[in-house]
Write a protein that holds these residues in place. Structure first.
Motif, short mmCIF file in Angstrom:
data_model
loop_
_atom_site.label_atom_id
_atom_site.label_comp_id
_atom_site.label_asym_id
_atom_site.label_seq_id
_atom_site.Cartn_x
_atom_site.Cartn_y
_atom_site.Cartn_z
N SER A 18 0.82 -1.21 0.00
CA SER A 18 0.00 0.00 0.00
C SER A 18 0.86 1.26 0.00
N SER A 31 -7.20 2.90 -3.22
CA SER A 31 -6.60 1.61 -3.54
C SER A 31 -5.42 1.74 -4.49
N ASP A 32 -4.49 0.79 -4.35
CA ASP A 32 -3.38 0.67 -5.30
C ASP A 32 -3.69 -0.32 -6.41
N PHE A 33 -4.82 -1.02 -6.30
CA PHE A 33 -5.26 -1.91 -7.37
C PHE A 33 -5.98 -1.10 -8.43
N VAL A 34 -5.58 -1.26 -9.68
CA VAL A 34 -6.18 -0.49 -10.77
C VAL A 34 -7.69 -0.71 -10.83
N ALA A 35 -8.12 -1.96 -10.65
CA ALA A 35 -9.55 -2.27 -10.78
C ALA A 35 -10.40 -1.67 -9.67
N TRP A 36 -9.75 -1.23 -8.56
CA TRP A 36 -10.50 -0.69 -7.43
C TRP A 36 -10.41 0.83 -7.36
N ARG A 37 -9.76 1.46 -8.31
CA ARG A 37 -9.62 2.92 -8.26
C ARG A 37 -10.89 3.59 -8.73
#
Length: 291
Positions: free
Chosen positions: A231, A285-291
């Motif tokens: 994170s 988030s650092d996840f692309v799908a959760w931004r």
């Protein structure tokens, strides 16, 4: 490590095998040469050491460098473990030469493409290599010797796991190291078949696949991590995505959690969330799908 081997090469005084040569590379790490194969005991990222390998390093061991090694063949507890694995490889190479396998070329189409080279183990037992994969082909007569629970009707056995079926069917064509690996591979890959053939029940730790099933059953209602990323928003934590039982696929509910970096080490299969310690996370988030 033994500091008495600075930059010199020595025959192994305990292996009884003159083909094994030990020394220290230019970086100071213990290394060995067995035929054309090179080994080194290199430091692991999280502490400890691992067995690294290289190929055809013609220079003296003292002139080798860390960058010459690329393979990773498992963790090493200590120098004795390194010497044991080197000795095992030397034994394997000696026995392999004694088996008299012959390299050959056959105009053959395999399930993985055109054969680009082959090794003749015996009449009716040929190992093919292709541009991307490879495996064994058994003649009809040889294939009839394979246990019915393991037999491929086509006579083809791919190189990742099915090679082990050939090795245990024709133990006289394999080295002791190959036979040990073959037994391990079959237990890991096809535990039910192994138990049926051997009439022995595999215990915990004896089969990767059986252990995975047990873990899946034990944590079917727990949140199991399926992806993780350090994170940038919460210092000292790893942001993870978890699903119930570690399931994947369309429609699967996902939750994000924050796990302290010091705790987030994936075990043999996965990391199970402790809901009393690891809090649900709904922040940036650092996840692309959760931004």
């Amino acid at each position: 490590m033994n500091a008495s081997l600075p930059h010199e090469t020595l025959p192994d005084p305990t292996s009884g095998n003159p083909e094994v040569e030990y020394g220290r590379i230019a970086d100071g790490f213990l290394a060995a040469r067995v035929g054309e194969t090179a080994f080194a005991m290199l430091p692991a990222r999280r502490g400890g050491h691992y067995l690294a390998s290289g190929w055809r390093l013609g220079r003296p061991i003292a002139e080798w460098h860390h960058a010459d090694f690329y393979g990773h063949s498992g963790a090493l507890a200590d120098e004795a473990a390194f010497r044991s694995m080197v000795a095992e490889n030397a034994e394997h190479q000696r026995e392999k030469r004694a088996l008299g396998r012959k390299d050959a070329r056959f105009a053959a189409n395999t399930p993985w493409g055109a054969s680009q080279g082959a090794t003749l183990y015996a009449d009716g037992v040929i190992c093919h290599s292709t541009a991307g994969h490879g495996g064994f082909h058994l003649s009809a007569e040889s294939n009839r010797r394979v246990h019915t629970l393991l037999r491929s009707e086509s006579g083809w056995y791919e190189e990742d796991a099915e090679w082990a079926i050939v090795a245990i069917t024709f133990p006289q064509l394999s080295t002791r190291f190959e036979r040990r690996c073959a037994e391990r591979t079959i237990k890991d890959s096809w535990p039910d078949t192994w138990e049926a053939i051997s009439s022995a029940i595999l215990q915990a730790g004896e089969s990767r696949e059986k252990d995975r099933r047990a873990l899946d059953h034990a944590h079917a209602r727990d949140w199991v991590v399926v992806s993780a990323i350090t994170s940038k928003h919460e210092s000292g934590f790893v942001e993870v995505v978890a699903t119930l039982g570690g399931k994947r696929g369309p429609g699967t509910e996902e939750r994000r959690f924050l796990v302290p970096s010091a705790e987030c080490h994936v075990g043999r299969f996965s990391f199970v969330i402790n809901e009393a310690r690891h809090r649900v996370y709904g922040g940036p988030s650092d996840f692309v799908a959760w931004r």
